[in-house]
Design a protein around this motif. Structure first.
Motif, PDB file in Angstrom:
ATOM      1  N   ASP A 116       0.810  -1.238   0.038  1.00  0.00           N
ATOM      2  CA  ASP A 116       0.005  -0.053  -0.089  1.00  0.00           C
ATOM      3  C   ASP A 116       0.872   1.014  -0.150  1.00  0.00           C
ATOM      4  O   ASP A 116       0.499   2.292  -0.704  1.00  0.00           O
ATOM      5  CB  ASP A 116      -1.098   0.078   1.429  1.00  0.00           C
ATOM      6  CG  ASP A 116      -2.004   0.960   0.961  1.00  0.00           C
ATOM      7  OD1 ASP A 116      -2.336   1.232   0.124  1.00  0.00           O
ATOM      8  OD2 ASP A 116      -2.650   1.533   2.037  1.00  0.00           O
ATOM      9  N   ASN A 117       1.973   1.208   0.841  1.00  0.00           N
ATOM     10  CA  ASN A 117       2.839   2.381   0.830  1.00  0.00           C
ATOM     11  C   ASN A 117       3.470   2.632  -0.707  1.00  0.00           C
ATOM     12  O   ASN A 117       3.538   3.526  -0.861  1.00  0.00           O
ATOM     13  CB  ASN A 117       3.953   2.203   1.750  1.00  0.00           C
ATOM     14  CG  ASN A 117       3.551   2.267   3.137  1.00  0.00           C
ATOM     15  OD1 ASN A 117       2.420   2.787   3.512  1.00  0.00           O
ATOM     16  ND2 ASN A 117       4.403   1.776   4.261  1.00  0.00           N
TER      17      ASN A 117
ATOM     18  N   VAL B  88       8.780  12.533  -1.560  1.00  0.00           N
ATOM     19  CA  VAL B  88       7.913  11.152  -1.656  1.00  0.00           C
ATOM     20  C   VAL B  88       8.148  10.435  -0.302  1.00  0.00           C
ATOM     21  O   VAL B  88       6.991   9.619   0.190  1.00  0.00           O
ATOM     22  CB  VAL B  88       8.839  10.300  -2.560  1.00  0.00           C
ATOM     23  CG1 VAL B  88       8.025   8.848  -2.737  1.00  0.00           C
ATOM     24  CG2 VAL B  88       8.585  11.054  -4.141  1.00  0.00           C
ATOM     25  N   SER B  89       9.210  10.341   0.419  1.00  0.00           N
ATOM     26  CA  SER B  89       9.271   9.726   1.917  1.00  0.00           C
ATOM     27  C   SER B  89       8.225  10.154   3.038  1.00  0.00           C
ATOM     28  O   SER B  89       7.413   9.497   3.509  1.00  0.00           O
ATOM     29  CB  SER B  89      10.640   9.863   2.208  1.00  0.00           C
ATOM     30  OG  SER B  89      11.683   8.909   1.490  1.00  0.00           O
ATOM     31  N   SER B  90       8.391  11.452   2.956  1.00  0.00           N
ATOM     32  CA  SER B  90       7.395  12.265   3.957  1.00  0.00           C
ATOM     33  C   SER B  90       5.905  12.082   3.549  1.00  0.00           C
ATOM     34  O   SER B  90       5.015  11.778   4.527  1.00  0.00           O
ATOM     35  CB  SER B  90       7.717  13.505   4.288  1.00  0.00           C
ATOM     36  OG  SER B  90       7.788  14.334   3.096  1.00  0.00           O
ATOM     37  N   TYR B  91       5.435  12.284   2.326  1.00  0.00           N
ATOM     38  CA  TYR B  91       4.093  12.072   2.169  1.00  0.00           C
ATOM     39  C   TYR B  91       3.726  10.750   2.263  1.00  0.00           C
ATOM     40  O   TYR B  91       2.589  10.553   2.348  1.00  0.00           O
ATOM     41  CB  TYR B  91       3.955  12.577   0.622  1.00  0.00           C
ATOM     42  CG  TYR B  91       4.012  14.194   0.340  1.00  0.00           C
ATOM     43  CD1 TYR B  91       4.352  15.000   1.445  1.00  0.00           C
ATOM     44  CD2 TYR B  91       3.881  14.725  -0.838  1.00  0.00           C
ATOM     45  CE1 TYR B  91       4.722  16.350   1.322  1.00  0.00           C
ATOM     46  CE2 TYR B  91       4.122  16.024  -1.084  1.00  0.00           C
ATOM     47  CZ  TYR B  91       4.469  16.799  -0.084  1.00  0.00           C
ATOM     48  OH  TYR B  91       4.479  18.301  -0.205  1.00  0.00           O
TER      49      TYR B  91
ATOM     50  N   VAL C  46      13.746   5.718  -1.191  1.00  0.00           N
ATOM     51  CA  VAL C  46      12.589   5.573  -0.509  1.00  0.00           C
ATOM     52  C   VAL C  46      12.094   4.377   0.188  1.00  0.00           C
ATOM     53  O   VAL C  46      11.863   4.534   1.433  1.00  0.00           O
ATOM     54  CB  VAL C  46      11.520   6.295  -1.298  1.00  0.00           C
ATOM     55  CG1 VAL C  46      10.324   6.307  -0.784  1.00  0.00           C
ATOM     56  CG2 VAL C  46      11.697   7.892  -1.836  1.00  0.00           C
ATOM     57  N   ALA C  47      12.471   3.332  -0.460  1.00  0.00           N
ATOM     58  CA  ALA C  47      11.897   2.015   0.270  1.00  0.00           C
ATOM     59  C   ALA C  47      12.861   1.777   1.451  1.00  0.00           C
ATOM     60  O   ALA C  47      12.186   1.394   2.368  1.00  0.00           O
ATOM     61  CB  ALA C  47      12.096   0.877  -0.802  1.00  0.00           C
TER      62      ALA C  47
ATOM     63  N   THR D 297      11.098  -6.832   2.712  1.00  0.00           N
ATOM     64  CA  THR D 297       9.841  -6.283   1.495  1.00  0.00           C
ATOM     65  C   THR D 297      10.146  -5.285   0.746  1.00  0.00           C
ATOM     66  O   THR D 297       9.517  -4.834  -0.139  1.00  0.00           O
ATOM     67  CB  THR D 297       8.443  -6.247   2.302  1.00  0.00           C
ATOM     68  OG1 THR D 297       8.796  -5.237   3.486  1.00  0.00           O
ATOM     69  CG2 THR D 297       8.032  -7.514   2.866  1.00  0.00           C
ATOM     70  N   VAL D 298      11.548  -4.909   0.873  1.00  0.00           N
ATOM     71  CA  VAL D 298      11.846  -3.843   0.073  1.00  0.00           C
ATOM     72  C   VAL D 298      11.766  -3.849  -1.382  1.00  0.00           C
ATOM     73  O   VAL D 298      11.580  -2.939  -2.042  1.00  0.00           O
ATOM     74  CB  VAL D 298      13.551  -3.101   0.327  1.00  0.00           C
ATOM     75  CG1 VAL D 298      13.980  -2.513  -0.680  1.00  0.00           C
ATOM     76  CG2 VAL D 298      13.229  -2.325   1.802  1.00  0.00           C
ATOM     77  N   PRO D 299      12.335  -5.034  -1.812  1.00  0.00           N
ATOM     78  CA  PRO D 299      12.041  -5.294  -3.234  1.00  0.00           C
ATOM     79  C   PRO D 299      10.508  -5.153  -3.780  1.00  0.00           C
ATOM     80  O   PRO D 299      10.366  -4.829  -4.812  1.00  0.00           O
ATOM     81  CB  PRO D 299      12.680  -6.679  -3.450  1.00  0.00           C
ATOM     82  CG  PRO D 299      13.576  -7.092  -2.307  1.00  0.00           C
ATOM     83  CD  PRO D 299      12.925  -6.293  -1.117  1.00  0.00           C
ATOM     84  N   ILE D 300       9.703  -5.782  -2.821  1.00  0.00           N
ATOM     85  CA  ILE D 300       8.411  -5.536  -3.269  1.00  0.00           C
ATOM     86  C   ILE D 300       7.784  -4.132  -3.481  1.00  0.00           C
ATOM     87  O   ILE D 300       7.289  -3.645  -4.268  1.00  0.00           O
ATOM     88  CB  ILE D 300       7.457  -6.282  -2.222  1.00  0.00           C
ATOM     89  CG1 ILE D 300       7.589  -7.897  -2.152  1.00  0.00           C
ATOM     90  CG2 ILE D 300       5.737  -6.125  -2.255  1.00  0.00           C
ATOM     91  CD1 ILE D 300       6.762  -8.405  -1.058  1.00  0.00           C
ATOM     92  N   PHE D 301       8.395  -3.160  -2.476  1.00  0.00           N
ATOM     93  CA  PHE D 301       8.214  -1.774  -2.507  1.00  0.00           C
ATOM     94  C   PHE D 301       8.563  -1.231  -3.915  1.00  0.00           C
ATOM     95  O   PHE D 301       7.862  -0.436  -4.652  1.00  0.00           O
ATOM     96  CB  PHE D 301       8.736  -1.077  -1.177  1.00  0.00           C
ATOM     97  CG  PHE D 301       8.522   0.310  -1.247  1.00  0.00           C
ATOM     98  CD1 PHE D 301       7.404   0.767  -0.446  1.00  0.00           C
ATOM     99  CD2 PHE D 301       9.246   1.442  -2.174  1.00  0.00           C
ATOM    100  CE1 PHE D 301       7.269   2.116  -0.252  1.00  0.00           C
ATOM    101  CE2 PHE D 301       8.846   2.579  -2.159  1.00  0.00           C
ATOM    102  CZ  PHE D 301       8.073   3.065  -1.108  1.00  0.00           C
TER     103      PHE D 301
END
Length: 209
Positions: free
Chosen positions: A18-19, A100-103, A42-43, A133-137
């Motif tokens: 979702d993120n 992108v990170s903060s939003y 970001v991930a 799960t970073v690769p999924i992001f």
């Protein structure tokens, strides 16, 4: 113990996905190599901070100022998503990273609360699962970002995500509960749709290939 860990892994995967959907909508128009580097950064940043956010988000939302700020930012994000256009000048990767990170964090604060209810005493496992799960992001965010560039209508659906989340926080405020003590789905839908329509009117969004 095993059941708790499997549940935590499942919830973490859902939250990360979702993120990534929200981050994918916010990614600026960049070259493929720059976009990949930005998305990976970001991930990792979100994964590293997710455990603390999951534990503290519920307490933060008890602060009226934080909740109000989250609602305003979410509504603004819905409008801003509709205004994304191909760049006419170079884009700073550093500024894009913070944006992108903060939003993404603010936009999915409701997910952080849900994740926090699944942590219990497994904060270290949450950190591990978040990193795994970073690769999924990265995959989901890049896929959605490329689809937004190819198919403009995807952005309209994406604008509804922060609008829906903002209305969720709004309907849970003391004032809203005093006016509407019983949750009504149609009210939620109408309010979220109003935010998107306002965004369309303000941004004068145009359809480009």
């Amino acid at each position: 113990m095993t059941h708790e860990l499997l549940s935590l892994l499942l919830v973490t995967t859902i939250v990360v996905t979702d993120n990534a959907l929200l981050a994918g909508l916010l990614l600026p128009y960049l070259s493929r190599s720059d976009k990949l580097r930005l998305t990976a950064a970001v991930a990792i940043a979100i994964a590293a901070s997710q455990a603390a956010l999951a534990v503290g988000a519920q307490q933060l939302l008890k602060l009226y100022i934080f909740r109000l700020a989250a609602i305003v930012i979410l509504f603004w994000m819905a409008i801003e998503t509709l205004r994304l256009t191909p760049p006419t000048r170079s884009i700073s990767l550093w500024k894009s990273f913070w944006k992108v990170s903060s939003y993404t964090v603010v936009g999915n604060v409701d997910n952080m609360i849900w994740l926090g209810t699944s942590v219990h005493r497994n904060a270290l496992y949450l950190m591990l699962f978040s990193l795994l799960t970073v690769p999924i992001f990265i995959a989901v965010a890049l896929l959605l970002s490329y689809e937004c560039e190819r198919h403009r209508w995807v952005v309209f659906l994406g604008a509804g995500m922060p609008a829906w989340a903002g209305v969720s926080l709004l309907l849970d405020t003391p004032f809203a509960l005093s006016v509407l003590p019983i949750y009504l789905l149609w009210v939620h839908i109408v309010l979220a749709a109003c935010v998107v329509v306002i965004g369309l009117l303000l941004s004068r969004v145009r359809m480009w290939p």
